[in-house]
Motif scaffolding. Structure first.
Motif, PDB file in Angstrom:
ATOM      1  N   SER A   1       0.863  -1.177   0.000  1.00  0.00           N
ATOM      2  CA  SER A   1       0.000   0.000   0.000  1.00  0.00           C
ATOM      3  C   SER A   1       0.901   1.228   0.000  1.00  0.00           C
ATOM      4  O   SER A   1       1.487   1.580   1.024  1.00  0.00           O
ATOM      5  CB  SER A   1      -0.900  -0.006   1.235  1.00  0.00           C
ATOM      6  OG  SER A   1      -1.688   1.170   1.276  1.00  0.00           O
ATOM      7  N   LEU A   2       1.031   1.858  -1.165  1.00  0.00           N
ATOM      8  CA  LEU A   2       1.983   2.963  -1.342  1.00  0.00           C
ATOM      9  C   LEU A   2       1.278   4.307  -1.261  1.00  0.00           C
ATOM     10  O   LEU A   2       0.295   4.555  -1.960  1.00  0.00           O
ATOM     11  CB  LEU A   2       2.676   2.839  -2.700  1.00  0.00           C
ATOM     12  CG  LEU A   2       3.776   3.865  -2.993  1.00  0.00           C
ATOM     13  CD1 LEU A   2       5.011   3.580  -2.135  1.00  0.00           C
ATOM     14  CD2 LEU A   2       4.151   3.850  -4.476  1.00  0.00           C
ATOM     15  N   THR A   3       1.781   5.171  -0.382  1.00  0.00           N
ATOM     16  CA  THR A   3       1.303   6.545  -0.281  1.00  0.00           C
ATOM     17  C   THR A   3       2.392   7.467  -0.815  1.00  0.00           C
ATOM     18  O   THR A   3       3.538   7.386  -0.385  1.00  0.00           O
ATOM     19  CB  THR A   3       0.984   6.921   1.179  1.00  0.00           C
ATOM     20  OG1 THR A   3      -0.004   6.016   1.689  1.00  0.00           O
ATOM     21  CG2 THR A   3       0.461   8.344   1.274  1.00  0.00           C
ATOM     22  N   VAL A   4       2.026   8.340  -1.762  1.00  0.00           N
ATOM     23  CA  VAL A   4       2.999   9.238  -2.381  1.00  0.00           C
ATOM     24  C   VAL A   4       2.736  10.673  -1.946  1.00  0.00           C
ATOM     25  O   VAL A   4       1.595  11.137  -1.952  1.00  0.00           O
ATOM     26  CB  VAL A   4       2.944   9.149  -3.924  1.00  0.00           C
ATOM     27  CG1 VAL A   4       3.963  10.098  -4.556  1.00  0.00           C
ATOM     28  CG2 VAL A   4       3.191   7.718  -4.385  1.00  0.00           C
ATOM     29  N   ALA A   5       3.805  11.365  -1.534  1.00  0.00           N
ATOM     30  CA  ALA A   5       3.723  12.782  -1.189  1.00  0.00           C
ATOM     31  C   ALA A   5       4.950  13.472  -1.766  1.00  0.00           C
ATOM     32  O   ALA A   5       5.947  12.824  -2.087  1.00  0.00           O
ATOM     33  CB  ALA A   5       3.666  12.970   0.323  1.00  0.00           C
ATOM     34  N   ALA A   6       4.880  14.780  -1.907  1.00  0.00           N
ATOM     35  CA  ALA A   6       6.011  15.515  -2.462  1.00  0.00           C
ATOM     36  C   ALA A   6       5.968  16.965  -2.009  1.00  0.00           C
ATOM     37  O   ALA A   6       4.894  17.515  -1.718  1.00  0.00           O
ATOM     38  CB  ALA A   6       5.996  15.459  -3.995  1.00  0.00           C
ATOM     39  N   GLY A   7       7.150  17.583  -1.968  1.00  0.00           N
ATOM     40  CA  GLY A   7       7.223  19.001  -1.675  1.00  0.00           C
ATOM     41  C   GLY A   7       6.589  19.808  -2.790  1.00  0.00           C
ATOM     42  O   GLY A   7       6.476  19.349  -3.930  1.00  0.00           O
ATOM     43  N   ASN A   8       6.176  21.011  -2.471  1.00  0.00           N
ATOM     44  CA  ASN A   8       5.588  21.888  -3.481  1.00  0.00           C
ATOM     45  C   ASN A   8       6.651  22.508  -4.376  1.00  0.00           C
ATOM     46  O   ASN A   8       6.358  22.971  -5.473  1.00  0.00           O
ATOM     47  CB  ASN A   8       4.762  22.991  -2.804  1.00  0.00           C
ATOM     48  CG  ASN A   8       3.562  22.425  -2.066  1.00  0.00           C
ATOM     49  OD1 ASN A   8       2.833  21.605  -2.611  1.00  0.00           O
ATOM     50  ND2 ASN A   8       3.373  22.845  -0.829  1.00  0.00           N
ATOM     51  N   SER A   9       7.888  22.506  -3.898  1.00  0.00           N
ATOM     52  CA  SER A   9       9.018  23.020  -4.669  1.00  0.00           C
ATOM     53  C   SER A   9      10.285  22.422  -4.086  1.00  0.00           C
ATOM     54  O   SER A   9      10.277  21.888  -2.969  1.00  0.00           O
ATOM     55  CB  SER A   9       9.077  24.554  -4.606  1.00  0.00           C
ATOM     56  OG  SER A   9       9.261  24.990  -3.269  1.00  0.00           O
ATOM     57  N   ASP A  10      11.377  22.486  -4.851  1.00  0.00           N
ATOM     58  CA  ASP A  10      12.652  22.007  -4.341  1.00  0.00           C
ATOM     59  C   ASP A  10      13.031  22.848  -3.131  1.00  0.00           C
ATOM     60  O   ASP A  10      13.043  24.078  -3.193  1.00  0.00           O
ATOM     61  CB  ASP A  10      13.726  22.149  -5.427  1.00  0.00           C
ATOM     62  CG  ASP A  10      14.664  20.956  -5.472  1.00  0.00           C
ATOM     63  OD1 ASP A  10      14.993  20.442  -4.406  1.00  0.00           O
ATOM     64  OD2 ASP A  10      15.052  20.566  -6.582  1.00  0.00           O
ATOM     65  N   GLY A  11      13.309  22.190  -2.004  1.00  0.00           N
ATOM     66  CA  GLY A  11      13.630  22.907  -0.775  1.00  0.00           C
ATOM     67  C   GLY A  11      12.474  22.981   0.199  1.00  0.00           C
ATOM     68  O   GLY A  11      12.653  23.431   1.338  1.00  0.00           O
ATOM     69  N   ASP A  12      11.286  22.532  -0.211  1.00  0.00           N
ATOM     70  CA  ASP A  12      10.118  22.560   0.671  1.00  0.00           C
ATOM     71  C   ASP A  12      10.205  21.396   1.655  1.00  0.00           C
ATOM     72  O   ASP A  12       9.807  20.268   1.354  1.00  0.00           O
ATOM     73  CB  ASP A  12       8.844  22.465  -0.172  1.00  0.00           C
ATOM     74  CG  ASP A  12       7.570  22.346   0.672  1.00  0.00           C
ATOM     75  OD1 ASP A  12       7.657  22.549   1.905  1.00  0.00           O
ATOM     76  OD2 ASP A  12       6.508  22.049   0.102  1.00  0.00           O
ATOM     77  N   THR A  13      10.726  21.667   2.830  1.00  0.00           N
ATOM     78  CA  THR A  13      10.872  20.619   3.844  1.00  0.00           C
ATOM     79  C   THR A  13       9.618  20.443   4.689  1.00  0.00           C
ATOM     80  O   THR A  13       9.367  19.346   5.188  1.00  0.00           O
ATOM     81  CB  THR A  13      12.065  20.927   4.771  1.00  0.00           C
ATOM     82  OG1 THR A  13      11.914  22.250   5.316  1.00  0.00           O
ATOM     83  CG2 THR A  13      13.382  20.841   4.017  1.00  0.00           C
ATOM     84  N   GLN A  14       8.819  21.485   4.868  1.00  0.00           N
ATOM     85  CA  GLN A  14       7.669  21.384   5.760  1.00  0.00           C
ATOM     86  C   GLN A  14       6.649  20.370   5.238  1.00  0.00           C
ATOM     87  O   GLN A  14       6.084  19.588   6.006  1.00  0.00           O
ATOM     88  CB  GLN A  14       6.994  22.750   5.937  1.00  0.00           C
ATOM     89  CG  GLN A  14       5.883  22.741   6.977  1.00  0.00           C
ATOM     90  CD  GLN A  14       6.331  22.171   8.324  1.00  0.00           C
ATOM     91  OE1 GLN A  14       7.301  22.651   8.907  1.00  0.00           O
ATOM     92  NE2 GLN A  14       5.647  21.131   8.815  1.00  0.00           N
ATOM     93  N   THR A  15       6.408  20.379   3.928  1.00  0.00           N
ATOM     94  CA  THR A  15       5.473  19.409   3.358  1.00  0.00           C
ATOM     95  C   THR A  15       6.000  17.994   3.550  1.00  0.00           C
ATOM     96  O   THR A  15       5.225  17.065   3.831  1.00  0.00           O
ATOM     97  CB  THR A  15       5.249  19.699   1.867  1.00  0.00           C
ATOM     98  OG1 THR A  15       4.724  21.016   1.720  1.00  0.00           O
ATOM     99  CG2 THR A  15       4.264  18.712   1.255  1.00  0.00           C
ATOM    100  N   GLN A  16       7.307  17.814   3.420  1.00  0.00           N
ATOM    101  CA  GLN A  16       7.893  16.491   3.633  1.00  0.00           C
ATOM    102  C   GLN A  16       7.775  16.062   5.097  1.00  0.00           C
ATOM    103  O   GLN A  16       7.504  14.892   5.382  1.00  0.00           O
ATOM    104  CB  GLN A  16       9.359  16.486   3.187  1.00  0.00           C
ATOM    105  CG  GLN A  16       9.544  16.593   1.685  1.00  0.00           C
ATOM    106  CD  GLN A  16      10.956  16.250   1.249  1.00  0.00           C
ATOM    107  OE1 GLN A  16      11.936  16.629   1.909  1.00  0.00           O
ATOM    108  NE2 GLN A  16      11.069  15.538   0.143  1.00  0.00           N
ATOM    109  N   ILE A  17       7.967  16.979   6.015  1.00  0.00           N
ATOM    110  CA  ILE A  17       7.834  16.663   7.448  1.00  0.00           C
ATOM    111  C   ILE A  17       6.410  16.201   7.752  1.00  0.00           C
ATOM    112  O   ILE A  17       6.194  15.216   8.478  1.00  0.00           O
ATOM    113  CB  ILE A  17       8.209  17.891   8.306  1.00  0.00           C
ATOM    114  CG1 ILE A  17       9.722  18.154   8.207  1.00  0.00           C
ATOM    115  CG2 ILE A  17       7.800  17.686   9.762  1.00  0.00           C
ATOM    116  CD1 ILE A  17      10.152  19.496   8.777  1.00  0.00           C
ATOM    117  N   THR A  18       5.433  16.887   7.192  1.00  0.00           N
ATOM    118  CA  THR A  18       4.034  16.485   7.395  1.00  0.00           C
ATOM    119  C   THR A  18       3.800  15.080   6.860  1.00  0.00           C
ATOM    120  O   THR A  18       3.122  14.261   7.494  1.00  0.00           O
ATOM    121  CB  THR A  18       3.095  17.473   6.680  1.00  0.00           C
ATOM    122  OG1 THR A  18       3.267  18.786   7.246  1.00  0.00           O
ATOM    123  CG2 THR A  18       1.641  17.055   6.833  1.00  0.00           C
ATOM    124  N   ALA A  19       4.373  14.773   5.706  1.00  0.00           N
ATOM    125  CA  ALA A  19       4.208  13.440   5.112  1.00  0.00           C
ATOM    126  C   ALA A  19       4.862  12.362   5.979  1.00  0.00           C
ATOM    127  O   ALA A  19       4.332  11.247   6.105  1.00  0.00           O
ATOM    128  CB  ALA A  19       4.801  13.423   3.706  1.00  0.00           C
TER     129      ALA A  19
END
Length: 375
Positions: A83-101
């Motif tokens: 069961s694969l969940t995919v997430a990504a930053g909104n731009s290169d360098g976006d760490t906050q979105t990755q932390i949430t994921a």
């Protein structure tokens, strides 16, 4: 929920009372099963024959490099009952979105995380994931420090840089090199940025001057690659790995010195932007662009002459191997190990160029295209 047998009316038959007891058992079983429903939940991720929860967390989904990772990870997940969940930053360098994921992966009870980190700010969240029992695999870029992940699956980015640096030095045939370095960032340290930049300089036969920072080499001197010759490093400009960033960076470099004849690009989008700037200035035939990625479109740029050479990488392979490794581990298999003599699992690289040069192993664009990615 508890059901008291004493509350059941004595006027009911034994059969009715037995049914009530059965309800109690079923309710208990139902409550226990609640954790196994839904994608990526704790029980569904727990190995055996059930689905294994895995999160793929990418830098962005605007770069075909990372789109390729998503595509191959999904294909492997279907094969491995993941069961694969995919997430990504909104731009290169976006760490906050990755932390949430990352935090979401922990909450779901995933068994592992595959991540291309956007920077050191994600490290604490990855630490929380490991403490929660998730196996963390870094893709493409080792985190800083590398021990933040359990293992890294990557191209040897320094070697990729060396390949195009060696080609650039040989292609110069002893002529002076006026060099533009189009890096990823100038305001944060990411290992892929350092390794590719330093690898290119080392391939040229220029000492990078630092193990941990870009731009510390002597700005002029002699390169020892190929037949050797003199060099000037005109600029180190950030591109954010994007076409627009590459164009702006190249424009700035041309303003500093219009005689640039060697362009190092952190990746193909930066290289494309550099070519657009050179063409706009009427200098596209003056400067040779050396990029790293190996996408299908990038190899077409090698064929057309927009790029002099491209170091080929296999991002989809990184992601597919990562999915498979976590699935096996969750089902009782052994932990993956690094490539012998290296601190990571090396998924390989190759040099693609339209012209072969003595002493270098070169694939033609058509040969390299047999394993290219993207469109």
């Amino acid at each position: 929920m508890n059901i008291s047998i004493s509350q059941i009316s004595s006027r009911r038959s034994r059969r009715t009372r037995a049914a009530a007891i059965g309800v109690t058992v079923c309710l208990g079983a139902t409550l226990a099963a609640c954790g196994s429903s839904g994608s990526g939940s704790s029980s569904s991720a727990s190995g055996g024959g059930g689905k294994v929860g895995v999160s793929l967390i990418l830098k962005t989904l605007t770069n075909p490099y990372f789109v390729s990772m998503e595509k191959d990870a999904k294909a492997q997940a279907a094969k491995d009952n993941v069961s694969l969940t995919v997430a990504a930053g909104n731009s290169d360098g976006d760490t906050q979105t990755q932390i949430t994921a990352i935090d979401n992966a922990i909450s779901r009870g995933d068994k592992g995380i595959l991540i291309t980190t956007n920077g050191d700010a994600v490290n604490a969240a990855l630490g929380r994931a490991k403490q929660a029992g998730l196996f963390v695999i870094a893709l493409d870029t080792a985190p800083n420090p590398a021990s933040t992940a359990d293992i890294t699956y990557a191209t040897d980015n320094e070697q990729a840089g060396k390949l195009i640096g060696q080609y650039a030095a040989a292609a110069l045939d002893g002529k002076p090199a006026v060099i533009a370095m189009l890096d990823l960032f100038n305001n944060q340290v990411v290992s892929v940025d350092i390794n590719r930049d330093h690898g290119f300089l080392e391939g040229m036969g220029i000492d990078p001057g630092s193990k941990t920072e870009n731009g510390k080499e002597a700005k002029s001197g002699k390169y020892t690659g190929g037949k050797g010759g003199t060099y000037k490093v005109v600029c180190h400009q950030p591109t954010q790995g994007a076409i627009d960033g590459g164009r702006t960076a190249m424009e700035n470099c041309l303003s500093a010195n219009p005689d640039i004849n060697v362009v190092y690009a952190i990746n193909e989008p930066a290289g494309e932007g550099a070519y657009n700037a050179l063409k706009a200035a009427g200098k596209e035939k003056q400067a040779a662009i050396y990029a790293i990625d190996g996408s299908c479109s990038g190899l077409k740029n090698v064929t057309s002459g927009e790029f002099a050479a491209d170091a080929v990488q296999y991002p989809g392979k990184m992601a597919a191997l990562g999915v498979s490794s976590i699935a096996k581990l969750a089902r009782g298999g052994s932990k993956p190990s690094v490539t012998n003599g290296k601190s990571f699992y090396d998924t390989g690289t190759a040099l693609a160029a339209a012209k072969s040069l003595d002493g270098l192993t070169v694939q033609s664009p058509s040969q390299a295209a047999s394993a290219c990615w993207g469109s």
